[in-house]
Motif scaffolding. Sequence first.
Motif, mmCIF file in Angstrom:
data_model
loop_
_atom_site.group_PDB
_atom_site.id
_atom_site.type_symbol
_atom_site.label_atom_id
_atom_site.label_comp_id
_atom_site.label_asym_id
_atom_site.label_seq_id
_atom_site.Cartn_x
_atom_site.Cartn_y
_atom_site.Cartn_z
ATOM 1 N N TYR A 34 0.773 -1.079 0.034
ATOM 2 C CA TYR A 34 0.184 0.018 -0.067
ATOM 3 C C TYR A 34 0.898 1.358 0.072
ATOM 4 O O TYR A 34 0.284 2.370 0.205
ATOM 5 C CB TYR A 34 -1.132 0.040 1.192
ATOM 6 C CG TYR A 34 -2.061 -0.915 1.098
ATOM 7 C CD1 TYR A 34 -3.241 -0.586 0.292
ATOM 8 C CD2 TYR A 34 -2.049 -2.327 1.404
ATOM 9 C CE1 TYR A 34 -4.382 -1.367 0.036
ATOM 10 C CE2 TYR A 34 -2.943 -3.263 1.104
ATOM 11 C CZ TYR A 34 -4.167 -2.932 0.853
ATOM 12 O OH TYR A 34 -5.420 -3.606 0.411
ATOM 13 N N GLY A 35 2.117 0.949 -0.315
ATOM 14 C CA GLY A 35 2.946 2.357 -0.344
ATOM 15 C C GLY A 35 3.264 2.843 0.832
ATOM 16 O O GLY A 35 3.654 3.878 0.864
ATOM 17 N N GLN A 36 3.358 2.228 1.947
ATOM 18 C CA GLN A 36 3.484 2.721 3.427
ATOM 19 C C GLN A 36 4.761 1.910 3.974
ATOM 20 O O GLN A 36 5.208 0.798 3.544
ATOM 21 C CB GLN A 36 2.372 2.497 4.204
ATOM 22 C CG GLN A 36 1.045 3.222 3.825
ATOM 23 C CD GLN A 36 -0.169 3.161 4.658
ATOM 24 O OE1 GLN A 36 0.132 3.065 5.740
ATOM 25 N NE2 GLN A 36 -1.246 2.890 4.039
ATOM 26 N N PHE A 37 5.391 2.735 5.015
ATOM 27 C CA PHE A 37 6.759 2.238 5.432
ATOM 28 C C PHE A 37 6.300 1.768 7.003
ATOM 29 O O PHE A 37 5.920 2.679 7.592
ATOM 30 C CB PHE A 37 7.656 3.369 5.201
ATOM 31 C CG PHE A 37 9.237 2.868 6.036
ATOM 32 C CD1 PHE A 37 9.595 1.879 5.680
ATOM 33 C CD2 PHE A 37 9.344 3.569 7.211
ATOM 34 C CE1 PHE A 37 11.001 1.439 6.306
ATOM 35 C CE2 PHE A 37 10.710 3.186 7.841
ATOM 36 C CZ PHE A 37 11.308 2.198 7.372
ATOM 37 N N ASN A 38 6.796 0.462 7.204
ATOM 38 C CA ASN A 38 6.631 0.167 8.592
ATOM 39 C C ASN A 38 8.137 -0.001 9.352
ATOM 40 O O ASN A 38 8.418 -1.095 9.124
ATOM 41 C CB ASN A 38 5.645 -1.260 8.639
ATOM 42 C CG ASN A 38 5.332 -1.675 10.137
ATOM 43 O OD1 ASN A 38 6.042 -1.320 11.012
ATOM 44 N ND2 ASN A 38 4.223 -2.241 10.339
ATOM 45 N N ALA A 39 8.297 1.032 9.913
ATOM 46 C CA ALA A 39 9.649 0.803 10.703
ATOM 47 C C ALA A 39 9.951 -0.320 11.485
ATOM 48 O O ALA A 39 11.058 -0.846 11.566
ATOM 49 C CB ALA A 39 9.955 2.231 10.990
ATOM 50 N N THR A 40 8.984 -0.346 12.476
ATOM 51 C CA THR A 40 9.041 -1.373 13.393
ATOM 52 C C THR A 40 9.085 -2.790 12.518
ATOM 53 O O THR A 40 10.039 -3.685 13.084
ATOM 54 C CB THR A 40 7.826 -1.451 14.155
ATOM 55 O OG1 THR A 40 7.580 -0.467 14.835
ATOM 56 C CG2 THR A 40 8.051 -2.679 15.381
ATOM 57 N N ALA A 41 8.376 -3.243 11.773
ATOM 58 C CA ALA A 41 8.353 -4.430 11.132
ATOM 59 C C ALA A 41 10.030 -4.579 10.433
ATOM 60 O O ALA A 41 10.361 -5.647 10.282
ATOM 61 C CB ALA A 41 7.404 -4.659 9.932
#
Length: 263
Positions: free
Chosen positions: A226-233
């Motif tokens: 979805y074009g989003q960044f998940n820093a934790t993952a």
Amino acid sequence: MTVYLIALSAIIKREALRFVHQRERFVAALVRPLVWLLVFAAGFRAALGLSITPPYQTYITYEIYIVPGLCGMILLFNGMQSSLSLVYDREMGSMRLLLTAPLPRWWLLTCKLLGATIISILQVYTFLFVAWLFDISFDPLGYIYALPAFLIAGLMLGALGLALSSFIKQLENFAGVMNFVIFPTFFLSSALYPLWKMKESSVLLYQICSINPFTHAVELIRFALYGQFNATALGWTVLAVTAFMALALWGYDPARGLIRRKG
């Protein structure tokens, strides 16, 4: 540096040729997630309600939700399949020839890992294309954003298989270990069910799923689509890659093997 690149190219070509000559492996890699997508998802759709949680901004069907998890399934099974080939190569003696090449062992194992991961990513995009034919699709840019996520997740799962293969000496024992690792890893994650749904049924299961590296790999893929960044993952996945690779390098350490044989 030229020697390093030659070794990388040769190992990747070897992995590609092995994959081309094992067409049933390609079919099996697609059939497994497609059964979940087209058969099981149809039954779960009515039973499982999904709330609007990131990265989703509206209600989605269950088929859309499980696609990232099924991409992770392909990477997981291929990572284990690649490690199975390592055990076979070791029994046949070809692994010994590879590891005795005049290059650092960490580079040879990394080349092997990269080759297997590239093959896995090609299978993932083939699966996404088939899903698109069944009207299960994402934003076109999401497929591009997801490529780094596929690469990191594939490296993590391949490194896990690499670490396992370093401790399993007989081909016959590896199938049981694969099942012992694959199914808990897959089902105790957010691949099929949201974590909040898991928490409603059991806090203990929720906690196990939360610390499962595969969960973070799936969430990294989910947000990337979805074009989003998940820093934790991303952080937990990279940490898992480092830990599994370090374990694999320790397992394939020739000095450790010599000490064990003397003991």
